[in-house]
Design a protein around this motif. Structure first.
Motif, PDB file in Angstrom:
ATOM      1  N   ALA A  83       3.382   8.940  63.060  1.00 48.12           N
ATOM      2  CA  ALA A  83       3.976   8.369  64.278  1.00 48.12           C
ATOM      3  C   ALA A  83       3.765   9.311  65.455  1.00 48.12           C
ATOM      4  CB  ALA A  83       5.465   8.113  64.076  1.00 48.12           C
ATOM      5  N   TYR A 130      -6.796   3.545  62.436  1.00 49.03           N
ATOM      6  CA  TYR A 130      -5.572   4.207  62.911  1.00 49.03           C
ATOM      7  C   TYR A 130      -4.813   3.337  63.916  1.00 49.03           C
ATOM      8  CZ  TYR A 130      -7.220   8.171  60.317  1.00 49.03           C
ATOM      9  OH  TYR A 130      -7.643   8.969  59.292  1.00 49.03           O
ATOM     10  N   GLN A 131      -5.515   2.604  64.765  1.00 48.74           N
ATOM     11  CA  GLN A 131      -4.849   1.676  65.673  1.00 48.74           C
ATOM     12  C   GLN A 131      -4.166   0.550  64.890  1.00 48.74           C
ATOM     13  OE1 GLN A 131      -7.978   2.780  65.984  1.00 48.74           O
ATOM     14  NE2 GLN A 131      -8.285   3.536  68.054  1.00 48.74           N
ATOM     15  N   GLY A 191       4.244   1.179  65.076  1.00 46.30           N
ATOM     16  CA  GLY A 191       4.065   2.506  65.639  1.00 46.30           C
ATOM     17  C   GLY A 191       4.057   3.600  64.587  1.00 46.30           C
ATOM     18  N   PHE A 192       4.093   3.222  63.324  1.00 47.03           N
ATOM     19  CA  PHE A 192       4.056   4.119  62.168  1.00 47.03           C
ATOM     20  C   PHE A 192       5.312   4.984  62.056  1.00 47.03           C
ATOM     21  CE2 PHE A 192       1.605   6.661  58.999  1.00 47.03           C
ATOM     22  CZ  PHE A 192       1.132   5.586  58.281  1.00 47.03           C
ATOM     23  N   ASP A 212      -0.828   1.670  63.527  1.00 50.65           N
ATOM     24  CA  ASP A 212       0.222   1.592  64.551  1.00 50.65           C
ATOM     25  C   ASP A 212       0.716   0.159  64.730  1.00 50.65           C
ATOM     26  OD1 ASP A 212       0.437   4.268  65.115  1.00 50.65           O
ATOM     27  OD2 ASP A 212      -0.907   4.212  66.847  1.00 50.65           O
TER      28      ASP A 212
END
Length: 136
Positions: free
Chosen positions: A126, A34-35, A43-44, A38
């Motif tokens: 996000a 998940y990091q 930052g998605f 981003d």
């Protein structure tokens, strides 16, 4: 071998819907998945994650998605999806494959189950945040 490759599964290779509606694939094999989303996708912002998760116990954490509603589709098993928004908790029980719940934007949510469960998630990621308990 017949020379044919097996197609990926969403559990192993989630799909990322980009702002221009292209689909990127990213292996979910790293603990920092998940990091990495981003950092790899700015930052998605404007992206949507399409993934499958299997679980057989309560999540133990709550999450919230400020970028939009999350769609959760039950594939097998059973779970209570608990939402907390505006000081009120609601529980939606999914126990038949094909049932779904829409978690509203900005609603904290978690899942509770005691049986093996699989679900498809369509998540506007996000700004996603996590909490041990947002009600505290």
């Amino acid at each position: 071998m017949n020379g044919k490759a097996s197609p990926p599964t969403l559990r192993d290779v989630p799909a990322i819907l980009t702002p221009d509606h292209a689909v990127d694939l990213k292996a979910a094999s790293t603990p920092n998945f998940y990091q990495e989303l981003d950092s790899d996708y700015g930052g998605f912002k404007g992206h949507v994650l399409i993934s499958e998760h299997a679980f057989s116990a309560d999540w133990g954490v709550w999450e919230v998605h400020p970028a939009g509603d999350e769609f959760i589709y039950l594939l097998e098993g059973a779970a209570d999806f608990v939402c907390y928004a505006e000081g009120r908790e609601t529980v939606t029980r999914l126990d038949t494959p094909g049932q779904f719940v829409v978690v509203p934007r900005d609603a904290w949510h978690t899942a509770r189950t005691t049986v093996p469960t699989r679900a498809l998630f369509v998540t506007p990621g996000a700004g996603t945040r996590h909490s041990d308990d947002p009600r505290a």
